[in-house]
Design an enzyme around this catalytic site. Structure first.
Site, PDB file in Angstrom:
ATOM      1  N   GLY A 176       0.772  -1.236   0.000  1.00 28.98           N
ATOM      2  CA  GLY A 176       0.000   0.000   0.000  1.00 28.98           C
ATOM      3  C   GLY A 176       0.804   1.287   0.000  1.00 28.98           C
ATOM      4  CG  ASP A 216      -8.828   0.981   9.702  1.00 31.12           C
ATOM      5  OD1 ASP A 216      -9.633   1.881   9.953  1.00 31.12           O
ATOM      6  OD2 ASP A 216      -9.183  -0.173   9.424  1.00 31.12           O
TER       7      ASP A 216
HETATM    8  P1  IMP Z   1      -4.798  -1.268  10.795  1.00 30.94           P
HETATM    9  O1  IMP Z   1      -3.918  -2.364  11.315  1.00 30.94           O
HETATM   10  O2  IMP Z   1      -6.234  -1.513  11.118  1.00 30.94           O
HETATM   11  O3  IMP Z   1      -4.362   0.114  11.177  1.00 30.94           O
HETATM   12  O4  IMP Z   1      -4.832  -1.418   9.243  1.00 30.94           O
HETATM   13  C1  IMP Z   1      -3.938  -0.916   8.410  1.00 30.94           C
HETATM   14  C2  IMP Z   1      -4.072  -1.577   7.060  1.00 30.94           C
HETATM   15  O5  IMP Z   1      -5.457  -1.842   6.717  1.00 30.94           O
HETATM   16  C3  IMP Z   1      -3.580  -0.614   6.032  1.00 30.94           C
HETATM   17  O6  IMP Z   1      -2.204  -0.746   5.811  1.00 30.94           O
HETATM   18  C4  IMP Z   1      -4.413  -0.963   4.842  1.00 30.94           C
HETATM   19  O7  IMP Z   1      -3.776  -1.996   4.131  1.00 30.94           O
HETATM   20  C5  IMP Z   1      -5.706  -1.504   5.383  1.00 30.94           C
HETATM   21  N1  IMP Z   1      -6.777  -0.477   5.332  1.00 30.94           N
HETATM   22  C6  IMP Z   1      -7.386   0.140   6.366  1.00 30.94           C
HETATM   23  N2  IMP Z   1      -8.303   1.008   5.944  1.00 30.94           N
HETATM   24  C7  IMP Z   1      -8.277   0.965   4.592  1.00 30.94           C
HETATM   25  C8  IMP Z   1      -9.006   1.668   3.557  1.00 30.94           C
HETATM   26  O8  IMP Z   1      -9.870   2.524   3.776  1.00 30.94           O
HETATM   27  N3  IMP Z   1      -8.679   1.331   2.277  1.00 30.94           N
HETATM   28  C9  IMP Z   1      -7.728   0.408   1.955  1.00 30.94           C
HETATM   29  N4  IMP Z   1      -7.032  -0.257   2.897  1.00 30.94           N
HETATM   30  C10 IMP Z   1      -7.307   0.012   4.198  1.00 30.94           C
END
Ligand code: IMP
Ligand code: MG
Length: 175
Positions: free
Chosen positions: A44, A103
């Site tokens: 990403g 996120d």
């Molecule tokens: P976290 O561990 O929940 O903070 O997630 C992070 C990962 O979730 C990011 O590196 C993204 O790959 C994915 N992610 C979270 N939200 C989105 C979004 O709105 N679009 C695309 N990928 C997302």
């Protein structure tokens, strides 16, 4: 191939460029006399990372890591697996982790812990997008491009089931 259905563009290419330039200037200032080592999180962050490093006007080195949180589509499971580790040792270096989006914060808090064990001189996080309303663990990015609401977005490296990374803007996915 079926196209992704988008609701609307929330950050245009021009806005992205401005924000990335601003972040680059800030990072340049902060790392002037440091030993900057930038780590991009695949896949990403690859698009943001390649733009960002060209806006940082102080010498740096780069490497990439690949992490995968179990579970496809729009939900994070919280269980993180390392698919690709760094080529280099980061001990004593000023590490800046570059991510596409924070996120729940689970991915980065896991990553932070596993990098701190390697004794970098400093460790900071730069994310292009932040969804603070979704946080499950305490995690504050040191640099952030744009704070967004709780909507699922694609483009500028971000995907929905591997689709949409190539879009030059950030768009909300149609539910
Ligand atoms: P976290 O561990 O929940 O903070 O997630 C992070 C990962 O979730 C990011 O590196 C993204 O790959 C994915 N992610 C979270 N939200 C989105 C979004 O709105 N679009 C695309 N990928 C997302
Ligand atoms: Mg991802």
């Amino acid at each position: 191939m079926k196209e992704l259905e988008l609701e609307r563009i929330i950050i245009t290419q021009e806005e992205i460029h401005k924000r990335v330039a601003g972040l680059g200037a800030q990072i340049t200032e902060d790392y002037k006399d440091k030993d900057l080592f930038v780590i991009g999180i695949l896949k990403g962050a690859s698009v943001f990372m390649s733009d960002l490093i060209r806006e940082i006007k102080t010498p740096l080195e780069i490497d990439f890591m690949s992490l995968k949180s179990y579970g496809a589509s729009t939900k994070t499971s919280g269980v993180v697996r390392m698919l690709r580790d760094l080529d280099q040792d980061i001990s004593g270096r000023d590490v800046l982790v570059v991510e596409d989006i924070v996120d729940t914060g689970l991915t980065l808090s896991y990553l932070k812990e596993s990098l701190l064990v390697r004794k970098p001189a400093s460790l900071k996080i730069c994310t292009f997008l932040d969804k603070p309303s979704r946080r499950k663990v305490e995690l504050e990015p040191d640099y952030c491009g744009v704070v967004i609401d709780d909507v699922f977005v694609v483009g500028y490296g971000l995907d929905y089931n591997e689709k949409g990374r190539e879009l030059p803007y950030i768009a909300e996915l149609k539910q």
